[in-house]
Every structure is written in C-alpha cells, then in structure tokens.
Design a protein around this motif. Structure first.
Motif, PDB file in Angstrom:
ATOM      1  N   ALA A 122      14.184   6.766   0.022  1.00 16.65           N
ATOM      2  CA  ALA A 122      13.600   7.394   1.225  1.00 16.65           C
ATOM      3  C   ALA A 122      13.340   6.318   2.263  1.00 16.65           C
ATOM      4  O   ALA A 122      13.262   5.126   1.959  1.00 16.65           O
ATOM      5  CB  ALA A 122      12.319   8.127   0.868  1.00 16.65           C
ATOM      6  N   ARG A 123      13.179   6.762   3.512  1.00 14.37           N
ATOM      7  CA  ARG A 123      12.819   5.815   4.573  1.00 14.37           C
ATOM      8  C   ARG A 123      11.465   6.267   5.109  1.00 14.37           C
ATOM      9  O   ARG A 123      11.337   7.280   5.783  1.00 14.37           O
ATOM     10  CB  ARG A 123      13.887   5.826   5.677  1.00 14.37           C
ATOM     11  N   ILE A 124      10.500   5.506   4.775  1.00 13.37           N
ATOM     12  CA  ILE A 124       9.133   5.918   5.078  1.00 13.37           C
ATOM     13  C   ILE A 124       8.311   4.708   5.462  1.00 13.37           C
ATOM     14  O   ILE A 124       8.723   3.561   5.244  1.00 13.37           O
ATOM     15  CB  ILE A 124       8.476   6.624   3.890  1.00 13.37           C
ATOM     16  N   ALA A 125       7.100   5.051   5.985  1.00 11.61           N
ATOM     17  CA  ALA A 125       6.097   3.992   6.178  1.00 11.61           C
ATOM     18  C   ALA A 125       5.413   3.796   4.832  1.00 11.61           C
ATOM     19  O   ALA A 125       4.810   4.728   4.276  1.00 11.61           O
ATOM     20  CB  ALA A 125       5.104   4.371   7.258  1.00 11.61           C
ATOM     21  N   VAL A 126       5.537   2.597   4.224  1.00 13.67           N
ATOM     22  CA  VAL A 126       5.053   2.310   2.865  1.00 13.67           C
ATOM     23  C   VAL A 126       3.569   1.975   2.938  1.00 13.67           C
ATOM     24  O   VAL A 126       3.176   1.037   3.649  1.00 13.67           O
ATOM     25  CB  VAL A 126       5.836   1.154   2.235  1.00 13.67           C
ATOM     26  N   PRO A 127       2.739   2.764   2.222  1.00 12.03           N
ATOM     27  CA  PRO A 127       1.305   2.470   2.235  1.00 12.03           C
ATOM     28  C   PRO A 127       1.002   1.233   1.380  1.00 12.03           C
ATOM     29  O   PRO A 127       1.738   0.908   0.449  1.00 12.03           O
ATOM     30  CB  PRO A 127       0.701   3.715   1.630  1.00 12.03           C
ATOM     31  N   PRO A 128      -0.092   0.557   1.611  1.00  8.33           N
ATOM     32  CA  PRO A 128      -0.464  -0.596   0.772  1.00  8.33           C
ATOM     33  C   PRO A 128      -0.952  -0.139  -0.606  1.00  8.33           C
ATOM     34  O   PRO A 128      -1.437   0.981  -0.771  1.00  8.33           O
ATOM     35  CB  PRO A 128      -1.555  -1.283   1.570  1.00  8.33           C
ATOM     36  N   VAL A 129      -0.823  -1.077  -1.614  1.00 10.10           N
ATOM     37  CA  VAL A 129      -1.290  -0.828  -2.989  1.00 10.10           C
ATOM     38  C   VAL A 129      -2.131  -2.030  -3.400  1.00 10.10           C
ATOM     39  O   VAL A 129      -1.780  -3.182  -3.127  1.00 10.10           O
ATOM     40  CB  VAL A 129      -0.110  -0.653  -3.964  1.00 10.10           C
ATOM     41  N   SER A 130      -3.224  -1.728  -4.093  1.00 14.05           N
ATOM     42  CA  SER A 130      -4.114  -2.815  -4.501  1.00 14.05           C
ATOM     43  C   SER A 130      -4.323  -2.791  -6.017  1.00 14.05           C
ATOM     44  O   SER A 130      -4.722  -1.759  -6.573  1.00 14.05           O
ATOM     45  CB  SER A 130      -5.459  -2.693  -3.780  1.00 14.05           C
ATOM     46  N   ASN A 131      -3.998  -3.940  -6.670  1.00 14.37           N
ATOM     47  CA  ASN A 131      -4.290  -4.198  -8.102  1.00 14.37           C
ATOM     48  C   ASN A 131      -3.773  -3.086  -9.018  1.00 14.37           C
ATOM     49  O   ASN A 131      -4.487  -2.551  -9.867  1.00 14.37           O
ATOM     50  CB  ASN A 131      -5.775  -4.406  -8.320  1.00 14.37           C
ATOM     51  N   LYS A 132      -2.514  -2.826  -8.857  1.00 10.04           N
ATOM     52  CA  LYS A 132      -1.862  -1.810  -9.685  1.00 10.04           C
ATOM     53  C   LYS A 132      -1.334  -2.486 -10.955  1.00 10.04           C
ATOM     54  O   LYS A 132      -0.553  -3.437 -10.917  1.00 10.04           O
ATOM     55  CB  LYS A 132      -0.705  -1.186  -8.899  1.00 10.04           C
ATOM     56  N   LYS A 133      -1.763  -2.020 -12.147  1.00 10.95           N
ATOM     57  CA  LYS A 133      -1.252  -2.551 -13.407  1.00 10.95           C
ATOM     58  C   LYS A 133       0.103  -1.935 -13.696  1.00 10.95           C
ATOM     59  O   LYS A 133       0.254  -0.716 -13.643  1.00 10.95           O
ATOM     60  CB  LYS A 133      -2.200  -2.257 -14.559  1.00 10.95           C
ATOM     61  N   VAL A 134       1.013  -2.800 -14.013  1.00 14.35           N
ATOM     62  CA  VAL A 134       2.351  -2.327 -14.343  1.00 14.35           C
ATOM     63  C   VAL A 134       2.798  -2.970 -15.662  1.00 14.35           C
ATOM     64  O   VAL A 134       2.319  -4.043 -16.061  1.00 14.35           O
ATOM     65  CB  VAL A 134       3.368  -2.656 -13.237  1.00 14.35           C
ATOM     66  N   SER A 135       3.751  -2.310 -16.331  1.00 18.90           N
ATOM     67  CA  SER A 135       4.352  -2.822 -17.571  1.00 18.90           C
ATOM     68  C   SER A 135       5.828  -2.492 -17.529  1.00 18.90           C
ATOM     69  O   SER A 135       6.196  -1.336 -17.300  1.00 18.90           O
ATOM     70  CB  SER A 135       3.694  -2.184 -18.791  1.00 18.90           C
ATOM     71  N   SER A 227       3.885  -1.275   4.907  1.00 16.94           N
ATOM     72  CA  SER A 227       4.686  -1.570   6.104  1.00 16.94           C
ATOM     73  C   SER A 227       4.001  -1.128   7.388  1.00 16.94           C
ATOM     74  O   SER A 227       4.602  -1.165   8.468  1.00 16.94           O
ATOM     75  CB  SER A 227       6.063  -0.902   5.988  1.00 16.94           C
ATOM     76  N   GLY A 228       2.753  -0.678   7.222  1.00 21.84           N
ATOM     77  CA  GLY A 228       2.043  -0.157   8.398  1.00 21.84           C
ATOM     78  C   GLY A 228       2.685   1.155   8.823  1.00 21.84           C
ATOM     79  O   GLY A 228       3.040   2.009   8.005  1.00 21.84           O
ATOM     80  N   SER A 229       2.892   1.302  10.136  1.00 19.15           N
ATOM     81  CA  SER A 229       3.487   2.539  10.657  1.00 19.15           C
ATOM     82  C   SER A 229       4.996   2.481  10.697  1.00 19.15           C
ATOM     83  O   SER A 229       5.664   3.477  10.989  1.00 19.15           O
ATOM     84  CB  SER A 229       2.942   2.809  12.068  1.00 19.15           C
ATOM     85  N   LYS A 230       5.518   1.348  10.342  1.00 16.27           N
ATOM     86  CA  LYS A 230       6.966   1.177  10.423  1.00 16.27           C
ATOM     87  C   LYS A 230       7.641   1.771   9.198  1.00 16.27           C
ATOM     88  O   LYS A 230       7.234   1.534   8.062  1.00 16.27           O
ATOM     89  CB  LYS A 230       7.312  -0.303  10.545  1.00 16.27           C
ATOM     90  N   GLU A 231       8.638   2.522   9.461  1.00 15.30           N
ATOM     91  CA  GLU A 231       9.396   3.100   8.360  1.00 15.30           C
ATOM     92  C   GLU A 231      10.439   2.087   7.883  1.00 15.30           C
ATOM     93  O   GLU A 231      11.147   1.496   8.681  1.00 15.30           O
ATOM     94  CB  GLU A 231      10.080   4.384   8.807  1.00 15.30           C
TER      95      GLU A 231
END
Length: 680
Positions: A122-135, A227-231
């Motif tokens: 998709a082409r979107i404005a990407v929101p920020p993520v904080s301290n996401k645990k991933v595996s 990405s802020g408001s930028k898609e």
C-alpha cells in the motif's frame, strides 16, 4: 729329558765301548782290559735350548743366562656382535579431540509489515511505532544441525526496507533457540537505520555454555519514526536481518567438518629403562609395533613422524595412512628397523620424539562428535640391538667366553708332588678395537688327570689390573698368586679353559663401539727355570739300539765293571733306575742290575748360593758291575723302562738353572772277554 739320555747313553756306552775289541785268530782264552769310555762336558744350552723351541736364556739383568720356558695360547675373540642392545620399551598415549572448526554460515530472517499493522504494497502515511516486540525465525544454517560452540560470533546486518522517510530503531536484540528459548547471543544497545540503509552490528559472541540448534530466531524491540503526512510505499517485509556466523569452533556438534587437523598425538618415548643417551646408532635388529585407534566418527588421514629415526636411505621415518571413524588399525606389526639409525644431530637422545596428526578427510556429510571423543596410540619397541653405538650405554655383563687349549708336554711321563715357581710371568696380551672400557673377571680352569678341576680366579686380587681400556696392551697375573696356585698342583694338567667375562662400560661413560669390534689376545707365559721341586718323577721307554755284533760281544762278556764319574753342575738331585725287557715284553733285569750294587743310581745336585745359582758341582762316583749272565740278558734287551726322580734341596729356596750350567761325565771300564779263534 736330556739328563735321562745322558745316564743311559753313558752306561750303555760303557758296555759297548768296553767291548769293542777285535777278535784275534787264536785258541780260546779270557782277556782283561781297562778301557776309557766317555769324557765329555755337557752345557745346558746344548742339552735343553737346542732341543726345544720354547726354551731360551736371559741375556742380561739379574737373571742373566737363566733358562726360561715361554709359550702362548690364543684366546678366542670376545665380540660385541649381539651385546650392544637396549631393552625394549613401550608407550601408550590417549588424546581427547579438543575443538573443531566448521565453516562460516549465514542465516536470515524478515519482519513482515503486518507486524506494524500495515498492508504490504500500500502507499500510505506510515504512523510511528514505539517499542514493539518482534520475533522472527531465521533460516536454517547449512553447516551444522546442532553444536556447542567453544568460540564464534555473529555479525548482524539490519536493513530498513522502507524506501524513504521512515527510520527504524532496533533494540535489545537476542539470538535464541526456537525450541527452548536459550539465548545464544545478544546485543543490549540499539541502532537506528534510515530508510533504504543497512547497519552492521559485529562481534556478537556466541554463548559457549549454550547448545545451539539449527532452528534459531531473533527477538528484538522495534520503534519507527513514521512518515508523517507523507505517503510512502509499504514493503512486504519492512526489516531484514542477516546473521553471519564466523570463526566457529565447536567442542561437540553434528556438523559438516571441513579438512583440518583435529587431533595431535605428540610426545616422546623414553628409550630403555637405564638412562641410556644416544648420539648416533645403527640398528642391527629390532622391531616396532604401532596401533592407532580413532575413537571419533571422523574419517582421518594420519601423518606420523619420528624425527630421531632415519630410514636406511637417510630420510626421516614418516608416512601417512587413512583410518576410518571408529576404526582401530595396527599400522606396524613387528616392523623391522634393521638398518635404521637413531640420530638427533648434535643432541643426545634420551627420548624418541614422535608426532601423529589426525586430519579430517571431508565428505561434506553431517558427522557427530562429542567432547569425550579421543584417539589413542600404542607403541612398543622390541629390544634394539645395534651395529654401531655412540653415546652413553648402561653397563652390561658379558657372559663368559670360553677358550680351551691343551698343554704340549709329555704329561703322561712326568709326575710331581709339589712344584714352586719363583717369579713366573704370565700375562694376557690384549687388543681391543672398541672405544670402550671393560672390567674383567673370569677363571683359568685346569683339568687334572684325576678329573679334578683347579680354578685360578681372575680378579683384582690376582691381576695387575682388571680394567681394559683402548690403550691397554697387557694385564699380568700376579706372580705370587700364580706361584701359590701352582704350588698346590700335584701334576701337569691335561687341558685348560680360560673363561673371560666382565662388565662393559662400568663407569657409564661415552662410548663408540661397533658390533664388529672385539677384544682378542693371547695368554702368554714366561717361566724362568727358577723353581723348587719335590718328588718329581719322569718315566719313559727307551729303545736299546744294539747291532747284532754288539749283542754278540755282550754275550761273550764274562765280567764288566764300569766306573762312572759325574760332576753335576746342576742344582738338582737326580736318581735313576731302569728295567730291561725283551721284544716280547718279558722282564729281563734291572739296570743297574741288583747283583753287585743298588739298582738306583743317585746323583746329588750342586751346592747353591742364596740366589739359587749353582756355585760348586757335586762329584758322584758310580760303579756298575755286570756278570756274564746279566750281560747275556742285556744282549737280548729291546727296550728299557726308565724312571728318573728329581728334587731340589728345599721348596722354600728355589734354584735357578742357567744355560752355562754343566754336567761332566767320565767313564772307564774293566772287562773280561772270551776269545775264540774263527772257524775256517
């Protein structure tokens, strides 16, 4: 025995010469005559030296003109042929496998954009993520299934797959086993990766306590800037992690092992058990047994090397062999070392060096190794016998070497009760080709006619020296020891054996010796006729060589009186008697006959000075009377059995016989003959 011959010759000459009268042609009658027979002086040099190749006289010194007997007896060689040896020795060594290397490996994993709640592509404005645990699961490594790493590390490359405007921060990174969560490696810091960039985190050490499986995952905490408001386009996987495993060494593993040396059996084997030290040797006889046991699952090429052992073409003794996993192989089964050398150059060898290296033969298959895996080598060297030895060899004993010889004497004719020799010179003349010392002992065995054996011990009590060195030329038997030994003999031996044994290299010194080296020599005797003698007896048979005319004349004798005057310049008492026999062995009469006189003729020895030299001859007047009956018996005699007894005045005061000593004999006879005319 010239003295015996003198008496016999003189007496028989008295008979025959006294009868040597031409027969006149006339009627038969009796004739009396007094006739000189013998008037002669005999020198000992004429009587003895000229008759024997073993008798000589001294030309100068205190014993000038004294006669001496000399002879020599060859001693069999003592060789070192099989005596240069070192006892067999053995060694076993076991070595655990240690660590093995495996090739570097690469594993990779991705974090799907769905982890951020984003739709891929998709082409979107990407929101920020904080301290996401991933595996994220990592791909399986190619080179191992499981392993306990002794050392190794991860280099981690993190790539931000967003094309623009989204930064990603990764923190608290851990590599863990998927099945049990064991932490393999970790990074406690954080890194920020700009869009379309990669970041390297290097040197994440692998936990040596952990057992690493081939199913790994990475756990981390992720934050994004948005990405802020930028898609911007959303990638399928917004984060890619690539881990490079390198410098990998394992103590246990199921893995593919590349070619490498994985085990070494290096060490030394002590030579012998007597502290021998070798500069250089050539082996004559000896064998090597070597068994190698590979208690691992790894197929191995084994390279063995013995730097101190050189083959008979001068090369270091080494080689290779392939041995399978779990296999035990006898590499050498009584391998002959004949012709090989032990040589460490300038050094002295006390222990043989060896190296046995195991190298993996790789077939790119998974192989399991354990920390308890090992390899074993079992060495055994037999007794080593040497052609040549240079170095320090332990003292060793020589078994007795026997040399036998007989005495070239008329021992069946000579007997005595006691004999004392003054200052006999008996020696061992020696020659050795070896640069080695020899501590001598042994025995001189005399085998007597009565089957007894008389032993003369050869040791430091009876020899001038018991140490033979390369410079030794002669060892003397102490003359007083020899004299005391001979004094206890009661006759002449039939034969003798000399046994020589001893200790080689008694002081454990440096030696240079070959198996072909030897000690040889002679037993030499020089015995001055300087002796005391009691109850010596000489017996023999002497042919009576009379012509037919002589025998006829003896049959015509009615009466014969022979006067024998002996001036004895020898310091020896003598007595003589004889028995006459006919051709059939029948006894005829004593000689001298027993009718008118004693059957024994006795001649006293000359008087001597304190040194045993004759100084004044003794005069003996001997009268032998024969009648016609006895004369006829003499005419029929074919041989005489004679017996001569000898004595010196004292055993404690030996006499010396010189070449200038003399016996003077003068004889004349008074006889009556039957004279008959010849028949015409």
């Amino acid at each position: 025995m010239k003295c015996k011959r003198l008496l016999i010759i003189s007496l028989i000459a008295a008979l025959i010469t006294g009868c040597n009268i031409n027969n006149p042609v006339a009627p038969r009658w009796d004739v009396s005559a007094t006739i000189p027979i013998v008037n002669k002086e005999y020198l000992m040099s004429e009587l003895l030296e000229d008759e024997s190749e073993n008798l000589f006289h001294y030309n100068d010194g205190a014993n000038k003109n004294v006669l001496y007997f000399t002879d020599s007896y060859k001693i069999d060689k003592i060789t070192f042929e099989n005596k240069l040896n070192i006892d067999g020795f053995s060694e076993s060594i076991t070595q655990q496998i240690g660590t093995l290397k495996i090739e570097s490996d690469t594993v990779q994993g991705n974090v799907n954009s769905a982890e951020l709640g984003l739709n891929s592509f998709a082409r979107i404005a990407v929101p920020p993520v904080s301290n996401k645990k991933v595996s994220l699961d990592l791909s399986e490594p190619d080179n191992f299934l499981q392993a306990r790493f002794k050392s190794g590390s991860f280099d981690l490359i993190i790539r931000n797959n967003f094309t623009s405007d989204v930064d990603i921060t990764v923190a608290n990174i851990s590599f863990v086993n998927s099945d049990d969560g064991t932490v393999i490696a970790s990074h406690n810091g954080n890194v920020t990766i700009p869009a379309s960039h990669s970041t390297l985190i290097s040197g994440l050490k692998i936990n040596s306590e952990a057992y690493v499986k081939n199913r790994l995952k990475i756990e981390a905490v992720i934050s994004t800037s948005g990405s802020g408001s930028k898609e911007v386009p959303v990638p399928e996987n917004f984060l890619t992690l690539t881990a490079i495993m390198k410098n990998l060494e394992v103590s246990e593993a199921t893995a593919k092992f590349p070619v490498q040396d994985f085990l070494s059996l290096n060490g030394t084997i002590k030579i012998g058990n007597k502290n021998e030290r070798i500069a250089r040797t050539i082996i004559k006889n000896g064998t090597l047994n070597l068994r190698l046991t590979n208690n691992t699952a790894l197929k191995a090429e084994i390279r063995y090397k013995f730097p101190d052992i050189k083959t008979n073409d001068g090369k270091v003794f080494e080689g290779t062999v392939i041995i399978g996993g779990g296999e035990s192989k006898k590499l050498f089964d009584n391998k002959s070392l004949a012709g090989y050398t032990l040589d460490a150059g300038e050094a002295l060898i006390e222990e043989l060096r060896y190296t046995i290296d195991f190298r993996i033969v790789s077939d790119n298959q998974y192989i399991t190794i354990k920390s308890s895996d090992n390899a074993r080598a079992d060495f055994s060297f037999s007794e080593l016998t040497f052609e040549e030895f240079k170095g320090y060899i332990a003292p060793f004993e020589f078994a007795p070497e026997r040399t036998s010889f007989t005495f070239d004497m008329e021992k069946d004719k000579i007997d005595f009760e006691k004999l004392f020799l003054s200052n006999p010179i008996i020696s061992l003349k020696l020659n050795t080709t070896a640069e080695i010392k020899f501590l001598l002992n042994g025995k001189l065995k005399l085998y007597m006619p009565n089957r007894t054996v008389k032993n003369f011990n050869l040791n430091d009590n009876t020899l001038s020296s018991v140490l033979i060195t390369p410079s030794t030329e002669r060892i003397y038997l102490n003359s007083d020891s020899v004299s005391a030994f001979i004094k206890n003999l009661d006759g002449i031996p039939d034969s003798a054996v000399i046994e020589l044994s001893g200790t080689v290299n008694p002081d454990f010194g440096y030696v240079s010796v070959k198996s072909t080296d030897y000690i040889e020599g002679e037993l030499e005797a020089e015995i001055p006729l300087d002796f005391g003698l009691q109850y010596a007896e000489y017996t023999d048979s002497v042919d009576i060589e009379l012509s037919n005319d002589d025998r006829d004349l003896l049959r015509d004798i009615k009466y014969l009186e022979t006067n024998l005057i002996v001036l004895n310049g020898l310091p020896v008492n003598m007595s003589f008697t004889g028995k006459l026999y006919d051709a059939a062995g029948n006894f005829l009469t004593y000689f001298p006959p027993a009718v008118f006189q004693d059957t024994i003729i006795t001649i006293k020895g000359a008087t001597t000075d304190n040194n045993g030299f004759a100084i004044s001859p003794t005069e003996e007047n001997i009268k032998v009377t024969i009648d016609s009956t006895t004369s006829a018996k003499i005419a029929n005699a074919e041989y005489m059995r004679v017996k001569i007894n000898f004595n010196t005045n004292s055993m404690d005061k030996p006499i010396k016989i010189r070449s200038s000593d003399t016996i003077k004999i003068r004889a004349f006879g008074i006889s009556k003959y039957n004279i008959e005319p010849e028949n015409n």
